[in-house]
Design a protein around this motif. Structure first.
Motif, PDB file in Angstrom:
ATOM      1  N   ILE A  18       0.828  -1.203   0.000  1.00  0.00           N
ATOM      2  CA  ILE A  18       0.000   0.000   0.000  1.00  0.00           C
ATOM      3  C   ILE A  18       0.866   1.258   0.000  1.00  0.00           C
ATOM      4  N   MET A  19       1.937   1.268   0.773  1.00  0.00           N
ATOM      5  CA  MET A  19       2.825   2.433   0.796  1.00  0.00           C
ATOM      6  C   MET A  19       3.395   2.704  -0.591  1.00  0.00           C
TER       7      MET A  19
ATOM      8  N   LEU B 284      13.897   8.717   4.493  1.00  0.00           N
ATOM      9  CA  LEU B 284      13.827   8.580   3.038  1.00  0.00           C
ATOM     10  C   LEU B 284      12.611   9.320   2.485  1.00  0.00           C
ATOM     11  N   LEU B 285      11.464   9.212   3.154  1.00  0.00           N
ATOM     12  CA  LEU B 285      10.264   9.925   2.713  1.00  0.00           C
ATOM     13  C   LEU B 285      10.456  11.435   2.830  1.00  0.00           C
TER      14      LEU B 285
ATOM     15  N   LEU C   7       0.134  11.151   3.955  1.00  0.00           N
ATOM     16  CA  LEU C   7      -0.719  10.387   3.046  1.00  0.00           C
ATOM     17  C   LEU C   7      -0.134   8.993   2.800  1.00  0.00           C
ATOM     18  N   VAL C   8       1.175   8.919   2.633  1.00  0.00           N
ATOM     19  CA  VAL C   8       1.833   7.620   2.429  1.00  0.00           C
ATOM     20  C   VAL C   8       1.621   6.729   3.641  1.00  0.00           C
TER      21      VAL C   8
ATOM     22  N   ASN D  90      -2.725   0.665  10.525  1.00  0.00           N
ATOM     23  CA  ASN D  90      -3.521   1.738   9.927  1.00  0.00           C
ATOM     24  C   ASN D  90      -3.014   2.140   8.543  1.00  0.00           C
ATOM     25  N   ILE D  91      -1.763   1.878   8.242  1.00  0.00           N
ATOM     26  CA  ILE D  91      -1.211   2.219   6.929  1.00  0.00           C
ATOM     27  C   ILE D  91      -1.976   1.511   5.825  1.00  0.00           C
ATOM     28  N   TYR D  92      -2.342   0.238   6.082  1.00  0.00           N
ATOM     29  CA  TYR D  92      -3.016  -0.532   5.036  1.00  0.00           C
ATOM     30  C   TYR D  92      -4.448  -0.907   5.384  1.00  0.00           C
TER      31      TYR D  92
END
Length: 271
Positions: free
Chosen positions: A154-155, A199-200, A213-214, A264-266
């Motif tokens: 998802i990320m 990195l982000l 958002l990522v 929660n990320i995915y």
């Protein structure tokens, strides 16, 4: 039959083929990695030899390969109908590349585009794209319910939309979690805090709305139990309330110890 070198800005023809190097008696002619490898392959023509160049796009290709840029073509190899050889400038001896030597180069296109590479080199190589393989993490689960495979998938889908596919996160970041003993929330937190978040930040030039958002976080989030939250500046500039309204963000380090933040990320239903 397998050898690996890594190119960098100061890697040279003398390292790769041959050149004069300082010695106790002044200077001596030393043979380089690729030259020695080819000579070894010549003596064992029945077997294939593989020369791997890591970070091939980081070196000065024309400087490193020199006249060999022609010799590495398939049709110019020793034993082929159009075989060629050159007289090396230092040894004054003939040299050709055996046809049983295969050159493999690796590069990260997030660092430098293929289009910026030496045209002559591009023409002599086939390019195989190696995208992140989330399936290698299919069996990795942290704290019994954090699905690393789905999280990375998802990320990367979000990064592809917000940036481009060249900057998706490699599965290598999470491979240490493949070891059951290391598949802990502490190890995952370390990976995120020390590798993924920096990195982000670099990818999105500190644009925290996109980073959030990522990570599946509302860009107006003020809850400091999440990875990132909007920081309150109320009363910071008493005489300039318009400056107080400027949005700033904070990274909440304790949030990386909370399993639900990763889920929660995915899985938005985990909120």
């Amino acid at each position: 039959r397998v050898m690996m070198v890594q190119f960098h800005q100061s890697y040279s023809y003398e390292d790769f083929i041959m050149g004069f190097r300082p010695s106790d008696n002044g200077f001596e002619l030393r043979k380089g990695a690729f030259y020695n490898f080819c000579k070894k392959a010549e003596l064992d023509a029945c077997n294939d030899y593989f020369f791997i160049i890591d970070e091939i796009n980081r070196g000065n290709i024309s400087k490193i390969f020199g006249e060999l840029i022609t010799l590495i073509e398939d049709s110019k190899r020793e034993g082929e109908p159009e075989a060629m050889s050159v007289i090396l400038p230092y040894s004054k001896k003939n040299f050709s590349v055996p046809k049983n030597v295969y050159i493999l180069g690796t590069m990260n296109t997030a660092d430098r585009s293929i289009s910026l590479m030496d045209t002559a080199l591009r023409r002599r190589f086939e390019f195989v794209e190696m995208m992140p393989d989330e399936d290698l993490l299919e069996e990795v689960v942290v704290e019994e319910d954090i699905n690393i495979h789905e999280m990375l998938k998802i990320m990367n889908q979000r990064i592809e939309v917000l940036y481009d596919r060249e900057h998706t996160l490699g599965h290598a970041f999470f491979m240490p979690l493949n070891n059951e003993e290391k598949a802990t929330i502490d190890k995952l937190a370390s990976i995120f805090k020390n590798k993924i978040i920096p990195l982000l930040q670099e990818y999105f030039y500190e644009d925290y709305e996109k980073i959030m958002l990522v990570l599946g976080i509302n860009h107006q989030n003020t809850d400091d139990s999440k990875f990132i939250s909007v920081k309150s500046n109320d009363g910071l500039f008493k005489n300039s309330p318009e400056i107080d309204s400027t949005t700033t963000y904070q990274i909440n380090h304790k949030a990386f110890e909370i399993p639900g933040n990763y889920i929660n990320i995915y899985d938005s239903k985990s909120n």
